[in-house]
Scaffold this active site. Structure first.
Site, PDB file in Angstrom:
ATOM      1  N   GLN A  85       5.496  -8.826   3.764  1.00  0.00           N
ATOM      2  CA  GLN A  85       5.450  -8.462   2.343  1.00  0.00           C
ATOM      3  C   GLN A  85       6.431  -8.650   1.413  1.00  0.00           C
ATOM      4  OE1 GLN A  85       3.843  -4.739   3.350  1.00  0.00           O
ATOM      5  NE2 GLN A  85       1.746  -4.915   3.178  1.00  0.00           N
ATOM      6  N   HIS A 111      18.893   0.737   1.914  1.00  0.00           N
ATOM      7  CA  HIS A 111      17.591   1.097   1.704  1.00  0.00           C
ATOM      8  C   HIS A 111      16.916  -0.299   2.032  1.00  0.00           C
ATOM      9  CE1 HIS A 111      14.067   3.083   0.461  1.00  0.00           C
ATOM     10  NE2 HIS A 111      13.588   1.960  -0.188  1.00  0.00           N
ATOM     11  N   GLY A 171      -5.157   0.854   4.844  1.00  0.00           N
ATOM     12  CA  GLY A 171      -3.840   0.646   5.006  1.00  0.00           C
ATOM     13  C   GLY A 171      -3.812  -0.518   6.148  1.00  0.00           C
ATOM     14  N   CYS A 225       0.911  -1.098  -0.029  1.00  0.00           N
ATOM     15  CA  CYS A 225      -0.016   0.033   0.008  1.00  0.00           C
ATOM     16  C   CYS A 225       0.966   1.214   0.075  1.00  0.00           C
ATOM     17  CB  CYS A 225      -0.907   0.062   1.168  1.00  0.00           C
ATOM     18  SG  CYS A 225      -2.149  -1.241   1.209  1.00  0.00           S
ATOM     19  N   GLU A 241       5.991  -0.880  12.105  1.00  0.00           N
ATOM     20  CA  GLU A 241       4.969  -1.942  11.907  1.00  0.00           C
ATOM     21  C   GLU A 241       5.323  -3.200  11.469  1.00  0.00           C
ATOM     22  OE1 GLU A 241       3.186  -2.690   8.758  1.00  0.00           O
ATOM     23  OE2 GLU A 241       4.428  -1.437   7.446  1.00  0.00           O
ATOM     24  N   ARG A 260       4.308   1.315  -0.702  1.00  0.00           N
ATOM     25  CA  ARG A 260       5.703   1.446  -1.470  1.00  0.00           C
ATOM     26  C   ARG A 260       5.588   0.605  -2.641  1.00  0.00           C
ATOM     27  NH1 ARG A 260       9.881   1.950   1.301  1.00  0.00           N
ATOM     28  NH2 ARG A 260       8.709   2.179   3.267  1.00  0.00           N
TER      29      ARG A 260
END
Lengths: 432, 275
Positions: A126, A105, A197, A56, A120, A58
């Site tokens: 994911q 990153h 989200g 949602c 979170e 990225r």
């Protein structure tokens, strides 16, 4: 970098909730496109390996490439074209990282340091799913396999060794605690979720277990609203209907990726009377914010944004920052380790070639000396074998150790080049 | 004997007030329990003291300021204890007990000697009017405490300073609902107090309503509470605005009770009647 180096590079391109609005993120997610984005990018000649992550908040492409300095541009061009965004200037929205930055990153994303709600837990799942898809499609290889596994282990370390992770859980916990301080008993209360989200879902579930009566989900795409509403046993509405829904609701949680304000002060003022001035608790966890901060000035209406919720749980900000720093340090340490592993990737073939060459020379010279030495006993043959082997090994020992140890960044390319030159070996690039 | 019990009660109330305040600062459960026991014992000695005074005087002790303050304190503690049977509103004690202690203290500095009842006040309506009115005042005192608590808690949540007292006060809705219930019980009692007073006035002075200052102020107070109740029931007023209104109405009530007695002269002024 040596010209035409064989060293693989890691490339990361992406957009997230901070850099691009949801409309752009959705188009770049390349949903329902044939061939799948994974196939699309891994079929590029400049792309050795690829992983495609879409959540949602990225959308990111992680790739490894050899020999192609302009791989990032090629990928980006294809991406925008497929997303129907070729004509839009997205240079500010799409971030592009290479090597060290890209690795960092990925690690930060996996550890949920780059999330809208830091800590979170869903993002790791994911990412794992994205990796699973990539390995199923055979688009991830030596480098990305290792990068992904390292990312998962860094994330795990960050979660267990810092209190970053407990923050996200504690945000929904804080929301419930506050709701209880406002409403006392939550039974019979209605919750409106604006935006579907992950964090909103988490908070909603928390409220449900605390006795909330009904959940209404409003989302830009009704499909996702229906999906979430089903899992929460609630009702789904479209974004246009939120004003009516807010008359009914007691608690509103907003988490859309919209670039501007969604709930305006006038809207709330308008519904005060139909609500009979019932207390209204608004929670804004979106970045950027969805709900006009001035709404908090209205009587009987309480608005908390995500930072304020964090303040509810965490005793002080300094503590929180300390935890974040700790997490960043862990990430940094792993980045350095990964880089040095990457560095050995182009050292290893050179060492191999060095050893192969020495062995070849040894065998050749042994064969040549055979005639002159005449008939030898088995024992003598063995001794000769040992003698020659140990000479070559001894000679190669120092150079190999020197290469293996890892060389300083600024010298390593030069040293590798010199090594190849001195020993007359082919470094794999000047071939043909 | 009733004087001694009165003093004991005052001390017990004072101790439990301090206890409740300690409790709200430290959040210690055992302190809360001890305070509740203290207050219950105080209520018992207070009841006995009032009863003994009644016997000694031969009429219900609701005549002068000493007695009415004492009855008010008794009613406040009584209502609070009753409330604790049904709803446990933590930390209410820290607000109500000191208020009751103050009423008790005010009572103790008033002349406490026994007085024969003037003929004008000899009527069955005296205990009925006075006790109902004082009970209404006790309930409104409770509503006042709940409103103060509401405003404190509301500020904490609004300003997002969620430490300290935030954890100690109950939720906004709980405070507001209790406040509304107090209003719904207190208002009919207040109305009844004014009606019985008016009937008694007719009996004693031959006129239902003579616009003496206390009567006028009672009416003003009644209108304020009536307005508040009306707004709550029709428009759904609640929360902060209702709490502020409750405080304003209570201030008016206190003025009616005290100001009309001390500052303005009239048939109700305890001060002049019994000197």
């Amino acid at each position: 970098m040596r010209p035409g180096s064989n060293k693989p590079r890691i490339i990361l391109l992406g957009v997230n909730h901070k850099t691009a609005p949801v409309e752009i993120r959705e188009r770049l997610a390349l949903k329902d496109i044939e061939p799948s984005p994974l196939e699309l990018f891994s079929n590029l000649s400049c792309c050795e390996e690829a992983v495609f992550l879409s959540t949602c908040n990225r959308v990111e492409i992680l790739a490894s490439s050899k020999n192609h300095e302009d791989a990032a541009d090629t990928i980006k061009r294809l991406w925008l074209e497929k997303g129907g965004l070729s004509t839009v200037d997205l240079s500010k929205s799409i971030y592009s990282y290479k090597d060290r930055q890209a690795i960092r990153h990925v690690f930060r994303v996996a550890s949920s340091l780059d999330s809208m709600v830091v800590g979170e837990p869903q993002i790791l799942g994911q990412l794992k799913e994205a990796y699973r898809m990539a390995s199923k499609a055979g688009s991830s290889g030596l480098i990305l396999n290792r990068l992904m596994h390292k990312a998962f282990s860094v994330a795990k370390r960050v979660r267990t060794e810092t209190r970053i992770a407990s923050q996200a859980v504690s945000i929904s916990y804080a929301a419930v605690e506050l709701a209880k301080k406002i409403f006392g008993d939550l039974s019979g209360k209605k919750v409106l979720l604006i935006g579907a989200g992950e964090m909103a879902e988490l908070a909603a579930q928390h409220l449900l277990t605390n006795g909330v009566d009904k959940i209404i989900v409003a989302n830009r795409t009704l499909e996702r609203a229906v999906e979430l509403a089903r899992s929460l046993n609630g009702a789904a509405i479209s974004l246009d209907e939120i004003e009516d829904a807010m008359i009914e609701a007691d608690i509103v949680i907003s988490s859309t990726g919209a670039p501007g304000i969604i709930v305006k002060k006038e809207q709330i003022k308008k519904i005060l009377r139909p609500r009979r001035h019932r207390l209204l608790f608004l929670i804004d966890i979106a970045v950027p914010r969805d709900i006009d901060p001035a709404i908090n000035d209205i009587d009987n209406v309480y608005l908390y944004d995500i930072d304020e919720l964090k303040d509810v749980v965490e005793e002080n900000k300094a503590e929180r920052e300390k935890e974040a720093q700790k997490a960043e340090r862990m990430v940094e340490a792993e980045v350095i380790k990964f880089i040095s592993w990457m560095d050995t990737l182009d050292v290893v073939p050179i060492i191999q070639k060095l050893q192969e060459k020495a062995e070849r020379v040894r065998l050749q010279e042994m064969a040549r000396s055979q005639k002159r030495l005449g008939e030898l006993t088995q024992r003598q043959r063995d001794a000769l074998e040992i003698l020659t082997k140990s000479i070559t090994n001894k000679i190669l020992h120092d150079p190999v150790v020197c290469l293996r140890k890892g060389l300083p960044e600024n010298e390593r390319d030069q040293v590798l080049a010199i090594t190849c030159k001195l020993f007359g070996i082919d470094d794999g690039n000047n071939n043909k | 004997m009733h004087r001694f019990l009165f003093q004991i009660t005052l001390i017990i109330y004072a101790i439990s007030s301090i206890g409740f305040i300690v409790q709200i600062l430290t959040l210690r459960k055992d302190v809360e329990r001890v305070c509740m026991w203290f207050l219950t014992i105080g209520f018992a000695t207070h009841t006995v003291a009032i009863g003994l005074r009644w016997i000694a005087e031969g009429h219900p002790p609701l005549v002068n300021l000493h007695e009415s303050f004492s009855f008010l304190a008794w009613a406040m503690v009584g209502v609070f204890l009753l409330l604790q049977l049904g709803y446990k509103i933590k930390s209410l004690g820290a607000f109500l007990a000191p208020l009751a202690t103050m009423a008790m203290g005010a009572s103790s500095i008033q002349p406490a000697r026994l007085i024969p009842l003037p003929p004008a006040l000899k009527s069955l309506w005296l205990p009925v009017h006075a006790s109902i009115s004082l009970l209404a005042e006790a309930i409104f005192a409770l509503a006042f405490c709940l409103s103060i608590m509401y405003l404190l808690q509301e500020r904490q949540i609004k300003k997002k300073r969620l430490r300290g007292i935030f954890k100690r006060l109950p939720s906004l809705d709980t405070l507001d609902i209790m406040n509304e219930r107090c209003l719904k019980i207190g208002f009919p009692l207040l109305t009844l107090g004014i009606i019985t007073g008016s009937i008694w006035a007719e009996e004693a002075w031959g006129s239902y309503w003579s616009w003496d200052p206390k009567e006028t102020w009672s009416l003003i107070t009644w209108f304020l509470y009536a307005a508040l109740l009306h707004q709550r029931l029709t428009v759904g007023w609640r929360g902060r605005r209702a709490a502020i209104m409750t405080i304003v109405a209570f201030a008016t009530l206190v003025f009616t009770y005290l100001g009309a007695s001390f500052l303005l002269s009239g048939a109700h002024s305890y001060a002049t009647w019994f000197e």
